[in-house]
Design a protein around this motif. Structure first.
Motif, PDB file in Angstrom:
ATOM      1  N   TYR A 289      28.864  87.013  37.647  1.00 41.54           N
ATOM      2  CA  TYR A 289      29.004  85.709  38.300  1.00 41.54           C
ATOM      3  C   TYR A 289      29.003  85.812  39.821  1.00 41.54           C
ATOM      4  N   ARG A 290      29.264  87.003  40.357  1.00 38.89           N
ATOM      5  CA  ARG A 290      29.296  87.130  41.824  1.00 38.89           C
ATOM      6  C   ARG A 290      27.921  86.912  42.444  1.00 38.89           C
ATOM      7  N   PHE A 291      26.849  87.025  41.654  1.00 37.03           N
ATOM      8  CA  PHE A 291      25.518  86.768  42.185  1.00 37.03           C
ATOM      9  C   PHE A 291      25.258  85.272  42.373  1.00 37.03           C
ATOM     10  N   ILE A 292      26.066  84.440  41.738  1.00 36.66           N
ATOM     11  CA  ILE A 292      25.833  82.996  41.754  1.00 36.66           C
ATOM     12  C   ILE A 292      26.685  82.372  42.857  1.00 36.66           C
ATOM     13  N   HIS A 293      26.033  81.844  43.879  1.00 36.94           N
ATOM     14  CA  HIS A 293      26.756  81.351  45.052  1.00 36.94           C
ATOM     15  C   HIS A 293      26.890  79.840  45.089  1.00 36.94           C
ATOM     16  N   GLY A 294      26.733  79.220  43.954  1.00 38.69           N
ATOM     17  CA  GLY A 294      26.970  77.790  43.910  1.00 38.69           C
ATOM     18  C   GLY A 294      26.191  77.123  42.802  1.00 38.69           C
ATOM     19  N   PHE A 295      26.625  75.921  42.470  1.00 39.30           N
ATOM     20  CA  PHE A 295      25.887  75.138  41.494  1.00 39.30           C
ATOM     21  C   PHE A 295      26.013  73.665  41.847  1.00 39.30           C
ATOM     22  N   ALA A 296      24.976  72.940  41.440  1.00 34.23           N
ATOM     23  CA  ALA A 296      24.915  71.520  41.760  1.00 34.23           C
ATOM     24  C   ALA A 296      25.461  70.687  40.619  1.00 34.23           C
ATOM     25  N   LEU A 297      26.247  69.692  40.976  1.00 34.18           N
ATOM     26  CA  LEU A 297      26.724  68.693  40.026  1.00 34.18           C
ATOM     27  C   LEU A 297      26.065  67.376  40.430  1.00 34.18           C
ATOM     28  N   GLN A 298      24.989  67.039  39.742  1.00 29.73           N
ATOM     29  CA  GLN A 298      24.212  65.860  40.109  1.00 29.73           C
ATOM     30  C   GLN A 298      24.526  64.726  39.144  1.00 29.73           C
ATOM     31  N   ASN A 299      25.436  63.833  39.584  1.00 29.53           N
ATOM     32  CA  ASN A 299      25.881  62.720  38.754  1.00 29.53           C
ATOM     33  C   ASN A 299      26.348  63.210  37.389  1.00 29.53           C
ATOM     34  N   THR A 300      27.178  64.250  37.407  1.00 30.50           N
ATOM     35  CA  THR A 300      27.682  64.874  36.192  1.00 30.50           C
ATOM     36  C   THR A 300      28.888  64.098  35.665  1.00 30.50           C
ATOM     37  N   GLY A 301      28.819  63.690  34.418  1.00 32.69           N
ATOM     38  CA  GLY A 301      29.930  62.968  33.809  1.00 32.69           C
ATOM     39  C   GLY A 301      30.976  63.909  33.240  1.00 32.69           C
ATOM     40  N   ASP A 302      32.244  63.529  33.340  1.00 31.46           N
ATOM     41  CA  ASP A 302      33.362  64.239  32.708  1.00 31.46           C
ATOM     42  C   ASP A 302      33.552  65.673  33.199  1.00 31.46           C
ATOM     43  N   PHE A 303      33.202  65.964  34.445  1.00 32.39           N
ATOM     44  CA  PHE A 303      33.586  67.229  35.055  1.00 32.39           C
ATOM     45  C   PHE A 303      35.094  67.213  35.232  1.00 32.39           C
ATOM     46  N   GLY A 304      35.774  68.315  34.865  1.00 32.42           N
ATOM     47  CA  GLY A 304      37.227  68.300  34.973  1.00 32.42           C
ATOM     48  C   GLY A 304      37.847  69.676  35.000  1.00 32.42           C
ATOM     49  N   LEU A 305      39.085  69.716  35.448  1.00 35.43           N
ATOM     50  CA  LEU A 305      39.877  70.935  35.517  1.00 35.43           C
ATOM     51  C   LEU A 305      41.189  70.659  34.783  1.00 35.43           C
ATOM     52  N   SER A 306      41.579  71.562  33.872  1.00 37.76           N
ATOM     53  CA  SER A 306      42.767  71.299  33.072  1.00 37.76           C
ATOM     54  C   SER A 306      43.557  72.579  32.835  1.00 37.76           C
ATOM     55  N   PHE A 307      44.811  72.413  32.429  1.00 32.01           N
ATOM     56  CA  PHE A 307      45.584  73.544  31.926  1.00 32.01           C
ATOM     57  C   PHE A 307      46.381  73.076  30.719  1.00 32.01           C
ATOM     58  N   GLN A 308      46.489  73.934  29.695  1.00 36.77           N
ATOM     59  CA  GLN A 308      47.103  73.565  28.431  1.00 36.77           C
ATOM     60  C   GLN A 308      47.767  74.785  27.797  1.00 36.77           C
ATOM     61  N   ARG A 309      48.750  74.525  26.981  1.00 29.17           N
ATOM     62  CA  ARG A 309      49.492  75.619  26.364  1.00 29.17           C
ATOM     63  C   ARG A 309      48.933  75.980  24.986  1.00 29.17           C
ATOM     64  N   GLU A 310      48.009  75.165  24.461  1.00 27.75           N
ATOM     65  CA  GLU A 310      47.354  75.441  23.194  1.00 27.75           C
ATOM     66  C   GLU A 310      45.936  74.889  23.248  1.00 27.75           C
ATOM     67  N   ARG A 311      45.081  75.380  22.347  1.00 27.04           N
ATOM     68  CA  ARG A 311      43.685  74.940  22.340  1.00 27.04           C
ATOM     69  C   ARG A 311      43.638  73.430  22.132  1.00 27.04           C
ATOM     70  N   LEU A 312      42.856  72.748  22.985  1.00 21.58           N
ATOM     71  CA  LEU A 312      42.938  71.294  23.024  1.00 21.58           C
ATOM     72  C   LEU A 312      41.642  70.701  23.565  1.00 21.58           C
TER      73      LEU A 312
END
Length: 387
Positions: A289-312
């Motif tokens: 992944y260190r070769f990848i220096h970025g990615f485009a989010l072009q009108n991307t729906g439901d992009f999100g960041l989460s944390f959980q204590r069980e698979r969800l």
């Protein structure tokens, strides 16, 4: 970023200190004809038993409470070090690591209209230093149980729609020391450990990434000369790939350090093999992944960041069974339902006749840590300490 926050608060104070406008009484009939919507919205959704799609699973025991803004949130930020979920439960998967670990993150805007992602120049029109925009951002809390037995099992930060460029990492040249990963670099090589030493960026990532990929690379085969190999929907004029060849791969896991794409279909052109009628080959691609220096989010729906204590799995913005996200693993998790890593112009590759024969069948000839010629984007502004 803090300067922008100061400006925002200043505008709020000006708005609050503005002269009050006299209120006008309305009759019941006049009030009933008026409509409006608040800036802050909140709602609750009972989970469902999802039987098909990405979010397949029984989530009916969960309740999701969502609080959000009916607005667009714009930001531009440079982050020296982004680490989430270090140590803890996921040490059994990869020790001395983090669920998400990235060096030199840039949240910035897109200024291009075409497919943007793996540019080879810092002047690419895909990123122009504008704002990373979240439309209708929200925080969602997942709970399980009722009454005194109710407990929080997950928290998600998401948005209905995301538009921007997620830049990451640094490029190093020969003779420089890689400050993040140590050691000197010899950036004249096109593959392997020395090529990897020329890059920093994504050290580990946990999540679901539905990725459109396309690339072109020049392959020199012993005794047979050079061939142009491509896959996916590229925009280069000297290969045979095109719109009809759109290529997607899903990368899913916890503390991932590389992508693996076996049986990647290659089209050959411009050489001896294609001349004698061999135009199809396969590659077994492994890329850190260190070769990848970025990615485009072009009108991307439901992009999100989460944390959980069980698979969800979390419901998408549409709140239908079909919109549930791919189930997130324990710990921190990034959900990227549509990301583009396209028009990658890889460094030239040499292979033997035996390797060329391997390329004619699946999973294909191994291609490991090929230099992608990707450049970290420039997002200099204010007192930024890196660009």
């Amino acid at each position: 970023m803090f300067e922008k926050l100061k400006v925002t608060f200043a505008f709020l104070m000006l708005a609050l200190s503005a002269p009050a406008v006299a209120l006008i009484p309305l009759s019941n009939e006049e009030m009933s004809s008026e409509s409006g919507q608040g800036l802050i919205v909140a709602e609750q959704l009972q989970g469902a038993n999802v039987t098909s799609g990405l979010g397949t699973g029984d989530w009916s025991n969960y309740t999701y409470t969502r609080m959000g803004l009916d607005a667009r949130l714009s930001l531009n930020a440079n982050i020296d070090k982004m680490q989430l979920g270090c140590g803890g439960f996921n040490e059994t998967i990869r020790t001395n690591s983090c669920d998400i670990d990235m060096d030199y993150v840039r949240l910035m805007g897109l200024s291009g209209t075409g497919p943007c992602a793996m540019s080879t120049t810092t002047t690419d029109p895909c990123y122009g230093g504008g704002d990373f925009v979240l439309t209708r951002p929200y925080i969602e809390i997942a709970t399980k149980g009722t009454g005194v037995n109710r407990e929080v099992v997950g928290v998600k930060i998401g948005a209905q729609n995301t538009n921007g460029y997620f830049g990451v990492g640094r490029n190093y040249t020969s003779g420089q020391t890689n400050l993040e990963n140590g050691g000197g670099t010899n950036c004249g090589t096109s593959a392997g450990a020395q090529a990897l030493a020329c890059h920093s960026g994504i050290n580990s990532i946990s999540g679901y990434l539905h990725t459109e990929m396309s690339a072109q690379v020049q392959v020199t085969i012993t005794l047979f000369g050079s061939e142009t190999a491509c896959f996916g929907n590229t925009t280069f004029t000297n290969d045979t790939c095109g719109v009809a060849d759109t290529f997607y791969r899903d990368f899913v896991g916890t503390r991932m350090t590389e992508i693996r794409s076996p049986s990647t279909p290659l089209k050959l052109s411009g050489g001896f093999l294609s001349f004698i009628g061999i135009s199809q080959a396969y590659a077994d691609i492994t890329e850190n992944y260190r070769f990848i220096h970025g990615f485009a989010l072009q009108n991307t729906g439901d992009f999100g960041l989460s944390f959980q204590r069980e698979r969800l799995a979390y419901p998408g913005y549409a709140k239908t069974n079909a919109s549930y996200s791919y189930p997130a693993n324990v710990g921190w998790w990034m959900n990227v339902p549509d990301v583009k890593a396209v028009d990658i112009l890889g460094a030239p590759v040499s292979m033997s006749v035996g390797e060329a024969v391997d390329a004619l069948g699946e999973p294909g000839v191994p291609m490991t840590n090929i230099e992608l010629n990707s450049v970290a984007p420039d997002n200099c502004w204010g007192n930024s300490r890196f660009c």
